[in-house]
Scaffold this motif. Structure first.
Motif, short mmCIF file in Angstrom:
data_model
loop_
_atom_site.label_atom_id
_atom_site.label_comp_id
_atom_site.label_asym_id
_atom_site.label_seq_id
_atom_site.Cartn_x
_atom_site.Cartn_y
_atom_site.Cartn_z
N GLU A 86 40.05 -29.84 -0.16
CA GLU A 86 40.90 -29.38 0.94
C GLU A 86 42.32 -29.93 0.80
O GLU A 86 42.50 -31.05 0.31
CB GLU A 86 40.32 -29.83 2.29
N LEU A 116 34.57 -28.84 -3.68
CA LEU A 116 35.51 -28.27 -2.72
C LEU A 116 36.61 -29.28 -2.45
O LEU A 116 36.33 -30.44 -2.14
CB LEU A 116 34.79 -27.91 -1.42
N TRP A 163 35.23 -23.45 7.78
CA TRP A 163 36.08 -24.61 8.04
C TRP A 163 35.47 -25.37 9.21
O TRP A 163 35.11 -24.76 10.23
CB TRP A 163 37.50 -24.18 8.38
N CYS A 177 41.37 -24.48 0.69
CA CYS A 177 40.14 -25.06 0.15
C CYS A 177 39.89 -24.42 -1.20
O CYS A 177 39.53 -23.24 -1.27
CB CYS A 177 38.98 -24.83 1.10
N TYR A 197 37.47 -29.97 7.20
CA TYR A 197 36.68 -29.86 5.98
C TYR A 197 36.32 -28.39 5.74
O TYR A 197 36.15 -27.63 6.69
CB TYR A 197 35.36 -30.63 6.10
N CYS A 198 36.15 -28.06 4.48
CA CYS A 198 35.53 -26.77 4.19
C CYS A 198 34.17 -27.02 3.54
O CYS A 198 33.90 -28.09 2.98
CB CYS A 198 36.40 -25.91 3.30
#
Length: 115
Positions: A6, A4, A36, A22, A94-95
């Motif tokens: 971002e 992942l 998220w 993301c 963050y995802c």
């Protein structure tokens, strides 16, 4: 292995807007519920918004009406549109899947809301 990444953070004045992205790659990320999260200095990481594979969403009370989570399954990308930003939204965003998987945490993207 899911990766992942971002992007989209930055410095914005109070009342401004940002759109976070993301990009997900790896094993079938499009069928996962995604979230998220954010972590402000000195605070624990918290869930900001989540979206299921069929588009059902949920939000932290303090961002309801200001943030919108969405996903483009064809692109394996999840977005967070953030409007009417406040200084208290300052954090690293963050995802991850929802619920989160430790191995999937990335570097995050810094959002700073300040004059």
């Amino acid at each position: 292995q899911v990766q992942l990444v971002e992007s989209g953070g930055g410095l914005v004045q109070p009342g401004g807007s940002l759109r976070l992205s993301c990009a997900a790659s790896g094993s079938r990320p499009s069928i996962s519920a995604m979230g998220w999260y954010r972590q402000a200095p000195g605070k624990q990481r918290e869930l900001v918004a989540s979206i299921t594979s069929v588009g059902r969403t949920n939000y932290l009370d303090s961002v309801k009406g200001r943030f919108t989570i969405s996903r483009d399954s064809a692109k394996n990308t999840v977005y967070l549109q953030m409007n009417s930003l406040k200084p208290e939204d300052t954090a690293v965003y963050y995802c991850n899947t929802y619920p989160p998987i430790d191995a999937h945490w990335g570097q995050g993207t810094q959002v700073t809301v300040s004059l």
